[in-house]
Design an enzyme around this catalytic site. Structure first.
Site, short mmCIF file in Angstrom:
data_model
loop_
_atom_site.label_atom_id
_atom_site.label_comp_id
_atom_site.label_asym_id
_atom_site.label_seq_id
_atom_site.Cartn_x
_atom_site.Cartn_y
_atom_site.Cartn_z
N ALA A 12 77.41 70.01 -1.39
CA ALA A 12 78.02 70.88 -0.40
C ALA A 12 78.11 72.33 -0.84
CB ALA A 12 79.40 70.36 -0.03
N SER A 14 75.84 73.54 -3.79
CA SER A 14 74.61 73.93 -4.47
C SER A 14 73.61 72.78 -4.45
CB SER A 14 74.90 74.33 -5.93
OG SER A 14 75.32 73.22 -6.69
N GLY A 15 72.37 73.13 -4.74
CA GLY A 15 71.32 72.13 -4.85
C GLY A 15 70.53 72.34 -6.12
N ALA A 80 76.79 63.19 3.25
CA ALA A 80 76.64 62.25 4.38
C ALA A 80 77.00 62.90 5.72
CB ALA A 80 77.54 61.04 4.13
N HIS A 237 72.22 59.13 0.62
CA HIS A 237 73.61 59.57 0.51
C HIS A 237 73.90 59.81 -0.96
CE1 HIS A 237 78.18 58.62 1.01
NE2 HIS A 237 77.93 59.91 0.90
N ASP A 238 74.34 61.00 -1.31
CA ASP A 238 74.47 61.36 -2.72
C ASP A 238 75.36 60.41 -3.50
OD1 ASP A 238 76.83 62.30 -1.54
OD2 ASP A 238 76.47 64.40 -2.02
N THR A 239 76.39 59.86 -2.87
CA THR A 239 77.24 58.92 -3.58
C THR A 239 76.50 57.62 -3.89
OG1 THR A 239 79.11 59.82 -2.36
CG2 THR A 239 79.52 57.86 -3.64
N THR A 258 82.98 67.68 -5.24
CA THR A 258 83.71 68.27 -4.10
C THR A 258 84.60 67.21 -3.46
OG1 THR A 258 81.91 69.84 -3.72
CG2 THR A 258 83.44 69.46 -1.90
N GLN A 303 88.20 74.20 -5.95
CA GLN A 303 87.10 75.12 -5.63
C GLN A 303 87.58 76.21 -4.67
OE1 GLN A 303 84.16 72.44 -4.03
NE2 GLN A 303 83.60 71.59 -6.03
#
Length: 463
Positions: A12, A14-15, A80, A237-239, A258, A303
């Site tokens: 959310a 950075s990449g 997601a 989904h990153d998780t 995050t 953050q």
């Protein structure tokens, strides 16, 4: 040139594009490209700049070759729930509106007037968040019903990025489960729910399982980049990708970034009335299992506080400042919706403390201690709920992701929970993404073998 797999991991804020390859029973990583990912204001909504994200992915692909790698596969994971719609010509006709946008305000309650809340949970097993895709689709239908006259395809953010690479339409399973529109038992779209909120089910493709190739780059991209490679679905989904990198199998995990995603891997959904009451979710795992977990607000709060201090303190410095505030004990409920997208995080933390007759935080260290102690308290409560709902006692909690570096919270959680706390790897999502590609291509034989590789490759600490 070194053959490698490429993980594109976009969070959310950075990449990054990371190259990974196996050598001497270890997984070696090198960061190829890193870029910011910020929400932008467009037509009155908070949106993701998805065209720029794709441009950054292409930059990462080019850089990998410039750095003397020979990429064999690439896979993309992101957060997601967010999506775009395409028309019959496969042109994008909606922006990628971000889950923190306020268009869904009140939508969840309106959907409950059409579909019983308990029925939604029994069929999907997904926890209730006001930004879940089902409520976003309802909000879009109310705001721009004409869009659905032209729409032909529904793609979540990583599905769309994979489409831009390959020209192939997929609805990858792990991310599809987060929509609160996929039946947890059948793993198919819940068409009755779509009908009740007025969304045509023709937009949705049969869910595609991760750990398989969906094809090579489009001809246009091959010409533009000067090479070709296979696109392999990780858990998009990153998780789901992060959980693949948990070094142990019989443990509670926290994927800490995050958001804090805290749970266990399970063979089947747990959709009991008590799980509903505790607001647990049953998301799809990359190994086609269930990630039974709770979505906790996470380090988003610090953050935002850091942003309000004009980023003059690093996260490591916040931890140092906390050590100087031993006598400050105020805590908040980190899952209170006021912390989701406030104008001022510091102000809403102070308001909560005032409402609950606690000392107001004033200094950077006090704000940080309030957030960290509150998260630890929530983690401890959630661990107890997991044990109650699964009927099983866990001796350890394993923290992965960027938040695993916060040793104040790690020590505090060990002290409060009485469990062994293990931490690392911090690049968990990219590692899980790479592992999925290696399993799909036969470089690794089994999930069990991948756990051995992870333990050999990364520094795992115990508290």
């Amino acid at each position: 040139m070194q053959k490698c797999n490429l993980a594109v991991d976009i969070g959310a804020s950075s990449g990054r594009v990371i190259a990974g390859y196996l050598e001497n029973n270890q997984l070696l990583l090198e960061e190829i490209h890193r870029f910011d990912n910020n929400m932008i204001k467009k037509d009155g909504h908070l949106c993701w700049d998805i065209d720029r994200l794709f441009s950054e992915i292409k930059t990462g692909l080019r850089k990998s070759v410039e750095m003397k790698y020979q990429p064999q596969t690439v896979g993309i994971d992101t957060w997601a729930v967010d999506f775009v719609l395409l028309d019959e010509q496969k042109n994008r006709i909606t922006d990628a509106v971000a889950y923190r946008d306020h268009r869904t305000d009140g939508s969840m309650e309106k959907v409950f007037q059409r579909i019983d809340q308990q029925e939604i949970y029994q069929q999907t097993g997904i926890q209730f968040q006001p930004f879940n895709t089902i409520y976003q689709l309802h909000a879009l239908k109310q705001e721009s019903p004409e869009i659905f006259d032209k729409a032909a395809y529904f793609l979540m953010v990583p599905d769309y990025l994979h489409y831009l690479l390959t020209g192939k339409i997929t609805n990858e399973y792990t991310n599809a489960t987060t929509t609160q529109l996929l039946n947890a038992g059948t793993q198919q779209w819940e068409k009755a729910f779509l009908e009740k909120i007025g969304i045509p089910d023709k937009l949705f493709s049969e869910p595609t399982m991760p750990m398989q190739s969906i094809g090579s780059l489009t001809d246009e991209l091959q010409k533009e980049l000067g090479f070709n490679l296979d696109v392999v679905l990780p858990g998009t989904h990153d998780t789901a990708s992060a959980v693949v990198s948990v070094p142990a199998q019989d443990t509670i995990y926290i994927s800490s970034g995050t958001w804090s995603l805290m749970g266990v891997e399970h063979d089947s959904p747990i959709s009991s009335p008590q799980a509903f009451q505790y607001n647990f979710t049953n998301e799809g795992g990359a190994s086609e299992n269930i990630r039974f977990l709770k979505n906790i607000m996470g380090l988003w709060m610090i953050q935002e506080v850091r942003r309000e201090y004009n980023e003059q303190y690093s996260f490591a410095e916040f931890v140092e400042l906390v050590e100087q505030e031993a006598n400050f004990t105020s805590k908040v409920d980190v899952n209170d919706q006021r912390f989701l997208s406030p104008e001022s995080m510091k102000q809403v933390i102070q308001e909560y403390c005032q409402e609950t007759n606690q000392q107001l935080p004033e200094t950077p260290g006090q704000f940080a201690k309030c957030i960290y102690d509150s998260l630890v308290e929530c983690y401890d409560e959630t661990a107890k709920e997991i044990e109650e709902l699964t009927g099983k006692t866990y001796n350890s909690i394993h923290i992965i992701g960027g938040g695993s570096k916060n040793n104040y919270m790690n020590k505090k959680l060990a002290e409060v929970s009485g469990k062994s706390i293990f931490t690392g790897p911090s690049e968990a999502t990219a590692i899980g993404n790479l592992i999925a590609q290696m399993l799909a291509t036969g470089q690794l034989p089994t999930i069990e073998a991948s756990k051995e590789i992870i333990n050999n490759s990364f520094d795992i600490q115990k508290f």
